[in-house]
Write an enzyme that holds these catalytic residues in place. Structure first.
Site, mmCIF file in Angstrom:
data_model
loop_
_atom_site.group_PDB
_atom_site.id
_atom_site.type_symbol
_atom_site.label_atom_id
_atom_site.label_comp_id
_atom_site.label_asym_id
_atom_site.label_seq_id
_atom_site.Cartn_x
_atom_site.Cartn_y
_atom_site.Cartn_z
ATOM 1 N N LYS A 114 90.584 9.392 48.993
ATOM 2 C CA LYS A 114 90.819 10.809 48.680
ATOM 3 C C LYS A 114 91.945 11.019 47.682
ATOM 4 O O LYS A 114 92.025 12.065 47.048
ATOM 5 C CB LYS A 114 91.113 11.599 49.964
ATOM 6 C CG LYS A 114 89.893 11.700 50.867
ATOM 7 C CD LYS A 114 90.043 12.784 51.916
ATOM 8 C CE LYS A 114 88.717 12.986 52.635
ATOM 9 N NZ LYS A 114 88.684 14.153 53.472
ATOM 10 N N LYS A 205 75.579 9.691 48.002
ATOM 11 C CA LYS A 205 75.573 10.687 49.071
ATOM 12 C C LYS A 205 75.545 12.102 48.489
ATOM 13 O O LYS A 205 76.225 12.382 47.504
ATOM 14 C CB LYS A 205 76.862 10.449 49.871
ATOM 15 C CG LYS A 205 77.033 11.269 51.096
ATOM 16 C CD LYS A 205 78.373 10.942 51.750
ATOM 17 C CE LYS A 205 78.935 12.245 52.285
ATOM 18 N NZ LYS A 205 80.206 12.184 52.913
ATOM 19 N N LYS A 208 79.639 17.835 48.456
ATOM 20 C CA LYS A 208 80.110 19.025 47.750
ATOM 21 C C LYS A 208 81.117 18.663 46.667
ATOM 22 O O LYS A 208 81.237 19.351 45.671
ATOM 23 C CB LYS A 208 80.673 20.052 48.715
ATOM 24 C CG LYS A 208 81.921 19.610 49.420
ATOM 25 C CD LYS A 208 82.446 20.702 50.316
ATOM 26 C CE LYS A 208 83.452 20.155 51.310
ATOM 27 N NZ LYS A 208 82.870 19.701 52.568
HETATM 28 P P1 ADP Z 1 81.271 16.447 51.870
HETATM 29 O O1 ADP Z 1 80.909 14.979 51.893
HETATM 30 O O2 ADP Z 1 80.263 17.273 51.154
HETATM 31 O O3 ADP Z 1 82.700 16.659 51.401
HETATM 32 P P2 ADP Z 1 82.278 16.647 54.506
HETATM 33 O O4 ADP Z 1 82.935 15.353 54.250
HETATM 34 O O5 ADP Z 1 83.118 17.858 54.684
HETATM 35 O O6 ADP Z 1 81.211 16.926 53.365
HETATM 36 O O7 ADP Z 1 81.335 16.448 55.747
HETATM 37 C C1 ADP Z 1 81.171 17.341 56.817
HETATM 38 C C2 ADP Z 1 80.164 16.751 57.786
HETATM 39 O O8 ADP Z 1 78.890 16.620 57.155
HETATM 40 C C3 ADP Z 1 80.531 15.338 58.245
HETATM 41 O O9 ADP Z 1 80.148 15.217 59.607
HETATM 42 C C4 ADP Z 1 79.701 14.454 57.368
HETATM 43 O O10 ADP Z 1 79.409 13.223 57.976
HETATM 44 C C5 ADP Z 1 78.455 15.277 57.161
HETATM 45 N N1 ADP Z 1 77.847 14.987 55.868
HETATM 46 C C6 ADP Z 1 78.384 15.276 54.658
HETATM 47 N N2 ADP Z 1 77.558 14.902 53.669
HETATM 48 C C7 ADP Z 1 76.474 14.336 54.272
HETATM 49 C C8 ADP Z 1 75.266 13.745 53.776
HETATM 50 N N3 ADP Z 1 75.021 13.652 52.479
HETATM 51 N N4 ADP Z 1 74.359 13.278 54.669
HETATM 52 C C9 ADP Z 1 74.615 13.371 55.989
HETATM 53 N N5 ADP Z 1 75.723 13.916 56.521
HETATM 54 C C10 ADP Z 1 76.659 14.394 55.678
HETATM 55 NA NA NA Z 2 83.477 13.915 52.468
#
Ligand code: ADP
Ligand code: NA
Length: 338
Positions: A114, A205, A208
């Site tokens: 990060k 993946k 956002k």
């Molecule tokens: P991002 O990766 O978009 O920043 P977060 O890290 O805030 O999202 O993730 C919030 C939740 O959503 C977590 O439990 C994470 O494991 C799940 N998550 C995020 N992106 C994915 C994805 N592409 N596929 C499955 N689960 C996801």
């Molecule tokens: Na993330």
């Protein structure tokens, strides 16, 4: 005896959750309510570990809570709240940070990821210690210890495993040093959680922070763009709708989404679309995604249209969470010598 307890949180860092959040985490939040005493938290304290805009944070916190309600988090059965409404989170984080070794915190690999962009020296100390705040988020909702203490679960993806290990280590250390206080939380791998990849870069993946607008489907997106994005999702030069992670990452991702939303096994979908090419498959998938998210978007809009009622629900959640957190903190304070 009592249902196991489950605790989970999500950051309010966007104006909408995305399809990956939904299929990888939030849909399971809704399902877990049937078998668990659930505590679900919009973790706004975590959202200020990086530079943020106050007005955006305030808006996103509400939009996030509204989406969770719209997806089916039930504020009567479960405790849905905003982290900053319960000040004990920050207080327990301080106590736990005094039990965490600097070297131990330095081994958290997510900080390295990060802070990679800005460099570790420019990152905030809050970003560095955020796994400790996460430990506090969890441990505040510990069931009371004792012989019939219910199980305590935390849904985790791969990227959160290290943090849950730290949480368990800190809980154990606290118990050992000050007396039995915390039930050790267990990692819970949610059933049917699917890893969703980017529609344009299907080996990465869906995220956002990293995905382009064309690669990500927002839960609150309008139907037109939503349909277009799926129709334009990257596939490969072949024509067969077949699950093959190595050679057909795009189609495989779409199959995973389809299967997760409809509940049909991938093999059934392969059979259904045999000899039909990608067009019909994508068209049906787009409809499925629209049918899933349209009611959620409409309910979210309705909830946001009555801010007083939403605030009331969140106050109610904070009261319920706060009662549990206050009880835990009272014990912690006493054990520590305050
Ligand atoms: P991002 O990766 O978009 O920043 P977060 O890290 O805030 O999202 O993730 C919030 C939740 O959503 C977590 O439990 C994470 O494991 C799940 N998550 C995020 N992106 C994915 C994805 N592409 N596929 C499955 N689960 C996801
Ligand atoms: Na993330």
């Amino acid at each position: 005896s009592a249902n196991p307890r489950v605790l989970s949180g999500i950051q309010p860092t966007a104006d909408s959750f995305h399809l990956g959040n939904y299929l990888g985490a939030l849909r399971q939040w809704v399902a877990l309510q049937d078998s668990h005493e659930a505590f679900y938290c919009v973790v706004d304290l975590h959202a200020i570990t990086v530079e943020h805009d106050p007005a955006a944070l305030r808006r996103r916190t509400k939009v996030s809570a509204a989406q969770l309600l719209a997806m089916g988090v039930d504020p009567e059965r479960s405790t849905l709240f905003v982290q900053s409404h319960v000040p004990e989170h920050a207080e327990l984080a301080w106590v736990l940070s005094c039990l965490t070794g600097f070297g131990e915190a330095s081994r958290m690999t997510q900080f390295k990821d990060k802070s990679a962009k800005q460099g570790a020296a420019a990152a905030s100390v809050g970003l560095f210690t955020y796994p400790i705040l996460q430990a506090a988020d969890i441990l505040l909702y510990t069931p009371e210890t004792g012989e019939d203490a219910p199980l305590f679960r935390v849904p985790v993806g791969e990227d959160q495993r290290q943090h849950l290990e730290l949480t368990r280590d800190l809980a154990q250390r606290f118990n050992h040093r000050f007396g039995d206080t915390f039930v050790l939380p267990e990692a819970h791998i949610p059933q049917g959680a699917a890893k969703i990849t980017d529609l344009q870069e299907p080996t990465a993946k869906m995220s956002k922070s990293a995905s382009s607008p064309q690669g990500i489907i927002d839960v609150l997106e309008e139907p037109g763009p939503m349909r277009k994005k799926i129709m334009r999702a990257v596939t490969d030069t072949g024509t067969e709708v077949r699950y093959d992670e190595e050679n057909k990452a795009g189609v495989t991702n779409l199959l995973r989404i389809f299967s997760a939303l409809e509940g049909a096994p991938v093999a059934d979908l392969e059979k259904r679309y045999e000899g039909q090419g990608y067009g019909q498959f994508k068209k049906d998938l787009a409809q499925l995604v629209l049918d899933t998210f349209t009611p959620i978007r409409e309910r979210t809009e309705k909830l946001l249209g009555d801010e007083e009622q939403l605030d009331r629900l969140l106050r109610h959640g904070a009261e319920r969470a706060g009662a549990v957190a206050a009880r835990t903190m009272e014990l912690v304070r006493d054990q520590v010598g305050f």
